[in-house]
Design a protein around this motif. Structure first.
Motif, short mmCIF file in Angstrom:
data_model
loop_
_atom_site.label_atom_id
_atom_site.label_comp_id
_atom_site.label_asym_id
_atom_site.label_seq_id
_atom_site.Cartn_x
_atom_site.Cartn_y
_atom_site.Cartn_z
N PRO A 213 -30.51 28.89 -38.94
CA PRO A 213 -29.11 29.11 -38.54
C PRO A 213 -28.85 30.50 -37.98
CG PRO A 213 -29.22 28.05 -40.68
CD PRO A 213 -30.62 28.46 -40.35
N ARG A 214 -29.61 31.50 -38.43
CA ARG A 214 -29.37 32.86 -37.93
C ARG A 214 -29.61 32.94 -36.43
NH1 ARG A 214 -33.55 36.23 -41.04
NH2 ARG A 214 -34.77 34.43 -40.35
N LEU A 215 -30.55 32.15 -35.94
CA LEU A 215 -30.79 32.09 -34.50
C LEU A 215 -29.84 31.10 -33.84
CD1 LEU A 215 -32.43 32.66 -31.90
CD2 LEU A 215 -33.98 30.83 -32.61
N GLU A 216 -29.70 29.93 -34.45
CA GLU A 216 -28.94 28.86 -33.79
C GLU A 216 -27.49 29.25 -33.52
OE1 GLU A 216 -30.33 26.26 -32.45
OE2 GLU A 216 -32.24 27.05 -33.19
N VAL A 217 -26.89 30.00 -34.44
CA VAL A 217 -25.48 30.33 -34.25
C VAL A 217 -25.28 31.25 -33.04
CG1 VAL A 217 -25.38 32.40 -35.72
CG2 VAL A 217 -23.37 30.89 -35.54
N LEU A 218 -26.34 31.96 -32.68
CA LEU A 218 -26.22 32.87 -31.52
C LEU A 218 -26.09 32.10 -30.22
CD1 LEU A 218 -28.87 35.58 -32.51
CD2 LEU A 218 -26.40 35.56 -32.94
N ARG A 219 -26.58 30.88 -30.18
CA ARG A 219 -26.46 30.10 -28.94
C ARG A 219 -25.00 29.90 -28.56
NH1 ARG A 219 -31.70 28.44 -28.26
NH2 ARG A 219 -32.84 27.96 -30.17
N ALA A 220 -24.14 29.85 -29.58
CA ALA A 220 -22.70 29.74 -29.31
C ALA A 220 -22.04 31.12 -29.26
CB ALA A 220 -22.03 28.88 -30.39
N ARG A 221 -22.39 31.98 -30.22
CA ARG A 221 -21.69 33.27 -30.29
C ARG A 221 -22.08 34.20 -29.14
NH1 ARG A 221 -22.00 33.86 -36.67
NH2 ARG A 221 -20.02 32.87 -37.17
N TRP A 222 -23.31 34.12 -28.68
CA TRP A 222 -23.79 35.06 -27.65
C TRP A 222 -23.94 34.40 -26.27
CZ3 TRP A 222 -28.26 38.51 -30.02
CH2 TRP A 222 -27.71 39.31 -31.04
N ALA A 223 -23.55 33.16 -26.13
CA ALA A 223 -23.71 32.51 -24.82
C ALA A 223 -23.00 33.35 -23.76
CB ALA A 223 -23.13 31.11 -24.86
N PRO A 224 -23.73 33.79 -22.75
CA PRO A 224 -23.14 34.73 -21.79
C PRO A 224 -21.88 34.19 -21.10
CG PRO A 224 -25.53 34.61 -21.51
CD PRO A 224 -25.15 33.52 -22.46
N GLY A 225 -21.79 32.87 -20.93
CA GLY A 225 -20.68 32.33 -20.15
C GLY A 225 -19.53 31.78 -20.96
N PHE A 226 -19.54 31.93 -22.27
CA PHE A 226 -18.46 31.36 -23.09
C PHE A 226 -17.34 32.38 -23.29
CE2 PHE A 226 -21.14 28.07 -25.66
CZ PHE A 226 -21.38 27.39 -24.48
N ASP A 227 -16.11 31.96 -23.00
CA ASP A 227 -14.98 32.82 -23.34
C ASP A 227 -14.58 32.57 -24.80
OD1 ASP A 227 -13.55 30.41 -23.39
OD2 ASP A 227 -12.74 30.70 -21.39
N ASP A 228 -13.60 33.31 -25.29
CA ASP A 228 -13.24 33.23 -26.71
C ASP A 228 -12.75 31.83 -27.10
OD1 ASP A 228 -14.00 35.82 -27.07
OD2 ASP A 228 -11.97 36.65 -26.96
N ARG A 229 -12.00 31.20 -26.22
CA ARG A 229 -11.49 29.88 -26.53
C ARG A 229 -12.63 28.87 -26.65
NH1 ARG A 229 -11.39 24.62 -24.01
NH2 ARG A 229 -9.88 23.46 -25.25
#
Lengths: 246, 363
Positions: A213-229
């Motif tokens: 999970p420590r890695l997997e959550v970064l796919r959402a939290r650090w995705a370069p193209g995702f805005d806050d919403r």
């Protein structure tokens, strides 16, 4: 609310294992409030026992965990009976299917019959060759338009990206299909799902303990193209809606 | 430390310890010479201990060079750098049969202190593929590297030369030329074009300054153990250049399949890109244990624990950080390596030291 939309507890016949305490620690470490928890296939082969264990875990931590049932469609009527027991007597909130570990095609007629009229969401272990490839998961969603189908692994497991087009075609053709972020090859695929099909079609999932999970959550939290919403709905809002977590 | 600060520190260090006049090191150990020139330093009373390390006569040569150069015996920083040169660069490169040696040297108490660190992403892509709608520009790659604090990257195309893109080499060369010092190149070449394929590789390395060969059997359907493929790998090895294979879960790309190439070309450094993908990571480590000319590259393989397992079983000098970016996030992929929980010295090798060594060896 933040939600990990796919986790497991128990001891798998295939090796992975996690206790409820380990799951809760993993959630805390990634600052995730709630989790969908599914049974691992136990060494006894008895999914009924695993469903009982998940229900017990949810009973101890109703504020953190939402349980899903697991059945083997190869068992026909027995699978239907267990699904009714698990979602009725045990109060589990949906169904998890693993075509690879139970060995069935995800759009097999037995699966379609099992899910005909099923009112709860279904998570499918997706991307496995021959059994749950993107096109096959799309076919299941097409045949069950009233069922919310959530595919793990972005609906494709291929480190060349060869499964991504079929996954995208399945999403394009089936409004009742959403995908999870688990282990996905290429963050731009996740960004493409949001861009082409909407942020409501993507859910954060760690796949713990298969994945970290420590890695997997970064796919959402650090995705370069995702805005806050987008991050907010991917990390919890979509699971809250699809899995009725209010 | 920011990149520019590190560069200035290296420059200062280099000016103070110019070893370029030592002909023995210069002529017989060109790779080590470059490393020593860059990071040399020694304290005289540590020489005896350092000389206990197994070697093939190299260390005395370096030591003589340092003494002749007049290294300051009181400079603790130079001692650390000297140890780092020996343990982190020289031994792993020169002694593949003793891969644990460098790790032991670190474990015995080498203190890297504030030693300059270089992070290199060993697998990135630039290309323009209209059929796929993919445009991966060098600027995009460098932006992703900057976001992750990565110093340098190795770029290659997604399709092969001469087919389907006869200008694939030029495309990559132009990308590297636009970012000197940031991007290095691997040539992705289809093995089935006979001498043409070999000529392309010679031109890529000899004229355009490429640093390696990339093979993707999913796109070429050329078996890794096929004679056409082996000829290319051997030609790369003649340049001391590595061959990076796509190594995933698909037929023609699994570790055991690529092992045919490793067995046939023991003189070649072969890198298993993605270290086996989703379900072949353990197999990749097993195969690398059998063939010392194999290295594992971490990109996109989703398990931090497999990175630590690879380092534990193979030694840190045989694992390379990479992202397969910019489509995969270099930042997330780098964090994956950090989540593996390696000791600092091993992490430095995996995230940059090993790639630096391999790239510097190409002639």
């Amino acid at each position: 609310m933040t939600v990990d939309s796919l986790t497991f507890v128990g001891e798998s016949l295939f090796g992975p294992a996690a206790t409820v305490d380990e799951l809760l620690r993993a959630l805390d470490a990634t600052e995730i409030e709630r989790a969908v928890v599914c049974p691992l296939r136990p060494q006894s082969y008895r999914l009924e026992d695993a469903n009982d264990a998940v229900a017990a875990a949810v009973g101890r931590h109703p504020d953190r965990l939402v349980g899903f049932a697991r059945v083997d469609p190869n068992q026909g009527d027995a699978a239907a009976a267990e699904l009714a027991r698990a979602t009725g007597d045990l109060g589990l909130g949906g169904l998890f299917l693993h075509p690879w570990e139970e060995t069935f095609r995800v759009h097999d007629e037995r699966v379609v019959q099992l899910l005909d009229g099923f009112a709860l969401p279904v998570i499918v272990a997706a991307g496995y060759p021959w059994l749950s490839e993107g096109a096959q998961v799309g076919e299941l969603a097409r045949r069950l338009p009233e069922v919310d189908v959530v595919a793990t692994n972005g609906c494709q497991i291929n480190i060349s990206g060869l499964g991504q087009t079929d996954a995208e075609l399945a999403l394009a053709a089936n409004a009742n299909l959403a995908v999870q972020t688990t282990g996905v090859y290429r963050e731009d695929f996740l960004e493409g799902v949001v861009e082409r099909f909407g942020a409501e079609r993507l859910l954060y999932a760690s796949g713990f303990p298969y994945f970290d999970p420590r890695l997997e959550v970064l796919r959402a939290r650090w995705a370069p193209g995702f805005d806050d919403r987008t991050k907010a709905v991917v990390l919890g809002g979509n699971a809250e809606r699809l899995f009725h977590l209010e | 430390m920011q990149r520019h600060d590190r560069g200035e520190a290296l420059t200062r260090e280099h000016r103070g310890h110019d070893l370029r006049g030592e002909t023995a090191v210069r002529r017989q150990h060109c790779l080590e010479r470059r490393v020593v020139e860059r990071r040399a330093g020694v304290r005289l009373d540590h020489l005896a201990a350092l000389l206990q390390l197994p070697n093939d006569g190299l260390l005395p040569q370096i030591d003589r060079a340092l003494l002749a150069e007049g290294a300051d015996p009181g400079r603790e920083r130079l001692v650390r750098d000297r140890k780092c040169v020996v343990a982190g660069h020289v031994l792993p490169q020169r002694d593949a049969a003793r891969p644990r040696l460098a790790q032991k040297a670190f474990q015995d108490g080498v203190d890297l202190g504030q030693d300059p660190r270089v992070i290199i992403d060993a697998h990135l892509h630039v290309d323009d593929v209209p059929a796929l709608g993919w445009v991966l520009e060098a600027a995009h790659v460098v932006r992703r590297l900057d976001e992750a604090g990565i110093d340098r990257g190795v770029v290659m195309t997604i399709v092969d030369a001469p087919e389907v893109n006869p200008n694939a080499l030029e495309l990559v060369a132009e990308a590297c030329a636009a970012y000197p010092g940031r991007l290095e190149a691997f040539a992705r070449i289809h093995p089935w074009y006979g001498d043409w394929s070999l000529d392309l590789l010679d031109r890529a390395i000899g004229e355009l300054g490429f640093k390696g060969l990339k093979l993707h059997p999913v796109s070429t359907i050329a078996h890794p153990g096929g004679e056409e493929t082996l000829r290319l790998i051997r030609r790369a090895a003649e340049h001391s250049a590595p061959t990076l294979f796509h190594c995933g879960d698909e037929p023609l790309t699994t570790p055991l399949t690529i092992a045919h190439a490793a067995a046939a070309c023991p003189e070649a450094t072969i890198i298993l890109g993605h270290m086996g993908g989703y379900v072949h990571a353990d197999e990749a480590i097993d195969v690398a244990e059998r063939f010392p000319n194999l290295m594992l590259e971490t990109s996109a393989m989703p398990y931090p624990a497999k990175v630590s397992a690879a380092v534990e079983r193979l030694g840190p000098e045989r694992v390379l950080y990479a992202s397969d970016g910019p489509a995969c996030s270099p930042r997330i992929e780098l964090e994956k390596v950090r989540l593996a929980g390696l000791d600092p010295a091993a992490e430095r090798l995996v995230t940059g030291g090993n790639a630096e060594r391999i790239l510097a060896a190409v002639t």
